[in-house]
Structure formats: C-alpha cells, structure tokens
Scaffold this active site. Structure first.
Site, PDB file in Angstrom:
ATOM      1  N   TYR A 121       1.002  -1.217  -0.050  1.00  0.00           N
ATOM      2  CA  TYR A 121       0.008   0.013   0.084  1.00  0.00           C
ATOM      3  C   TYR A 121       0.754   1.241   0.001  1.00  0.00           C
ATOM      4  O   TYR A 121       0.630   2.266  -0.857  1.00  0.00           O
ATOM      5  CB  TYR A 121      -0.916   0.024   1.142  1.00  0.00           C
ATOM      6  CG  TYR A 121      -1.984  -1.102   1.076  1.00  0.00           C
ATOM      7  CD1 TYR A 121      -3.044  -0.635   0.327  1.00  0.00           C
ATOM      8  CD2 TYR A 121      -1.683  -2.306   1.924  1.00  0.00           C
ATOM      9  CE1 TYR A 121      -4.214  -2.037   0.674  1.00  0.00           C
ATOM     10  CE2 TYR A 121      -2.929  -3.235   1.889  1.00  0.00           C
ATOM     11  CZ  TYR A 121      -3.908  -3.120   1.177  1.00  0.00           C
ATOM     12  OH  TYR A 121      -4.725  -4.014   1.117  1.00  0.00           O
ATOM     13  N   ASN A 144     -12.527   0.080  -5.849  1.00  0.00           N
ATOM     14  CA  ASN A 144     -12.145  -0.374  -7.243  1.00  0.00           C
ATOM     15  C   ASN A 144     -13.142  -0.803  -7.983  1.00  0.00           C
ATOM     16  O   ASN A 144     -13.995  -1.879  -7.429  1.00  0.00           O
ATOM     17  CB  ASN A 144     -10.954  -1.386  -7.126  1.00  0.00           C
ATOM     18  CG  ASN A 144     -10.549  -1.718  -8.497  1.00  0.00           C
ATOM     19  OD1 ASN A 144     -10.988  -1.275  -9.455  1.00  0.00           O
ATOM     20  ND2 ASN A 144      -9.678  -2.800  -8.632  1.00  0.00           N
ATOM     21  N   CYS A 152      -6.474  -5.056  -8.121  1.00  0.00           N
ATOM     22  CA  CYS A 152      -6.199  -4.704  -6.428  1.00  0.00           C
ATOM     23  C   CYS A 152      -5.755  -5.757  -5.739  1.00  0.00           C
ATOM     24  O   CYS A 152      -5.252  -5.759  -4.652  1.00  0.00           O
ATOM     25  CB  CYS A 152      -7.651  -4.153  -5.845  1.00  0.00           C
ATOM     26  SG  CYS A 152      -9.104  -4.865  -6.269  1.00  0.00           S
ATOM     27  N   HIS A 153      -6.104  -6.939  -6.265  1.00  0.00           N
ATOM     28  CA  HIS A 153      -5.634  -8.258  -5.404  1.00  0.00           C
ATOM     29  C   HIS A 153      -4.157  -8.263  -5.557  1.00  0.00           C
ATOM     30  O   HIS A 153      -3.673  -9.041  -4.388  1.00  0.00           O
ATOM     31  CB  HIS A 153      -6.279  -9.683  -5.986  1.00  0.00           C
ATOM     32  CG  HIS A 153      -5.716  -9.804  -7.400  1.00  0.00           C
ATOM     33  ND1 HIS A 153      -6.616  -9.304  -8.585  1.00  0.00           N
ATOM     34  CD2 HIS A 153      -4.732 -10.526  -7.897  1.00  0.00           C
ATOM     35  CE1 HIS A 153      -5.643  -9.689  -9.668  1.00  0.00           C
ATOM     36  NE2 HIS A 153      -4.701 -10.292  -9.374  1.00  0.00           N
ATOM     37  N   GLU A 179      -1.868 -16.532 -10.450  1.00  0.00           N
ATOM     38  CA  GLU A 179      -0.715 -15.717 -10.647  1.00  0.00           C
ATOM     39  C   GLU A 179       0.820 -16.143 -10.385  1.00  0.00           C
ATOM     40  O   GLU A 179       1.794 -15.678 -10.623  1.00  0.00           O
ATOM     41  CB  GLU A 179      -1.061 -14.482 -10.610  1.00  0.00           C
ATOM     42  CG  GLU A 179      -2.053 -13.697 -11.209  1.00  0.00           C
ATOM     43  CD  GLU A 179      -2.095 -12.257 -10.911  1.00  0.00           C
ATOM     44  OE1 GLU A 179      -1.267 -11.548 -10.517  1.00  0.00           O
ATOM     45  OE2 GLU A 179      -3.293 -11.640 -11.236  1.00  0.00           O
TER      46      GLU A 179
END
Length: 187
Positions: A121, A144, A152-153, A179
């Site tokens: 962040y 979002n 945003c993950h 991912e």
C-alpha cells in the site's frame, strides 16, 4: 453508452458463471466507453443491488445483454485469464465510477503492477507521489469498480500480510495463487 430511439443511455451487463472462473460468478457491466464494473459473487441478490447502484451512479438504464458485442471481449479475456492463458488485460475501460486520487492510484496499479507481482500500500502511495497516503490507497482498493481487470488483489501489506479485499480474502488468495504469487491450495 448505447442510446435507444428516445435518446436514453444504456449500460449492458452479463454474468460469467461460477464454472468459468476460479472465484465464483462475476457480473460485468460495460458502457460505450468500455468495461465499467466487475462485481464478485454475483448471485441474484448481489446482481439486483449492483444493478440498482449502477443505475443510480451512471444515470443510465441497465440492460441484460449476455450476447453483447461490448461484453464479448471482456468475457473472452477473463476466461483466458482464469485458464492461465492471459497475463495482461487489453480492454477499453470506463473510469467514470472513480475519480481523483482513487482513479490515479487505480490507473497506476493497472499499468505498473504486472501479473505475478505484488505491491505494498505504501509503495503504491509513493508511486503516485503521495508517500503518506497508504491508508488512502487501501480505500482506493476497496472502491475499485474493476477488480481482477484492475488488479487490486496484487496490493498487500508491507509486512507480508494479504491486507483486505472486497471479494473476500479467499478470493484474493485464489487470484494470487493463479498468478503464482502464493502456492495453490492442496484441496
């Protein structure tokens, strides 16, 4: 947005079923500008609430359009993403549901944090020239309108914690595992 014969504006929407993603059903909505909203856990109650919010926020009629040309590419790209075949979304996005600092942060996230990477962040706040705004970045992530597509993950706490997530922490874990950031669950 599409106009009818009387000049009214339309937002088109469709749901991707839970069998097509690793995270449950998603409601997608698009305007003439591009994809405007992605909603997690799109059961009928969530759909009803989300569609009412879109009507109010965009001042437009919201029309179910599962075969929409406007939604075909977002649906195709999301399917490819969940199949592990797509790393970068290339979609026109309608940013009208966010503005100011939140839009600035989300645009930086969309272009500056690639597939398989995470950012803290505070680091994201520094990237947009606001080094003391880590909490505000968290608020931007929570608002979002385009999760998954605007990833945003991929935003985590600096101490290695996952942080929060509007779709729920299990959804965030699944996306990060997809991912390669986290190990896939054994079950």
């Amino acid at each position: 947005m599409r106009s009818d014969e009387q000049g009214g504006q339309f937002v088109e929407w469709a749901v991707i079923g839970s069998g097509d993603t690793d995270i449950g059903s998603l409601l997608l909505a698009a305007t003439g500008e591009g994809l405007v909203s992605v909603i997690f856990h799109a059961d009928p109650a969530v759909q009803q609430k989300a569609l009412a919010q879109l009507r109010a926020q965009l001042g437009a009629e919201v029309v179910e359009a599962p075969g929409s040309a406007r939604l075909a590419e977002p649906i195709r790209q999301l399917a490819a993403y969940f199949a592990g075949e797509l790393r970068d979304f290339d979609l026109p996005l309608d940013w009208s549901l966010t503005s100011g600092f939140n839009r600035q942060v989300l645009r930086e996230l969309a272009t500056g944090v690639p597939y398989g990477a995470v950012v803290g962040y505070g680091d994201l706040a520094r990237r947009v020239g606001q080094p003391g705004a880590a909490q505000a970045v968290g608020a931007a992530m929570g608002s979002n309108p385009l999760p998954v597509v605007v990833p945003c993950h991929r935003v985590v706490e600096s101490d290695g914690g996952l942080g929060g997530f509007g779709g729920g922490l299990e959804t965030k874990r699944v996306l990060l595992a997809l991912e390669g950031v986290l190990p896939r669950p054994l079950f």
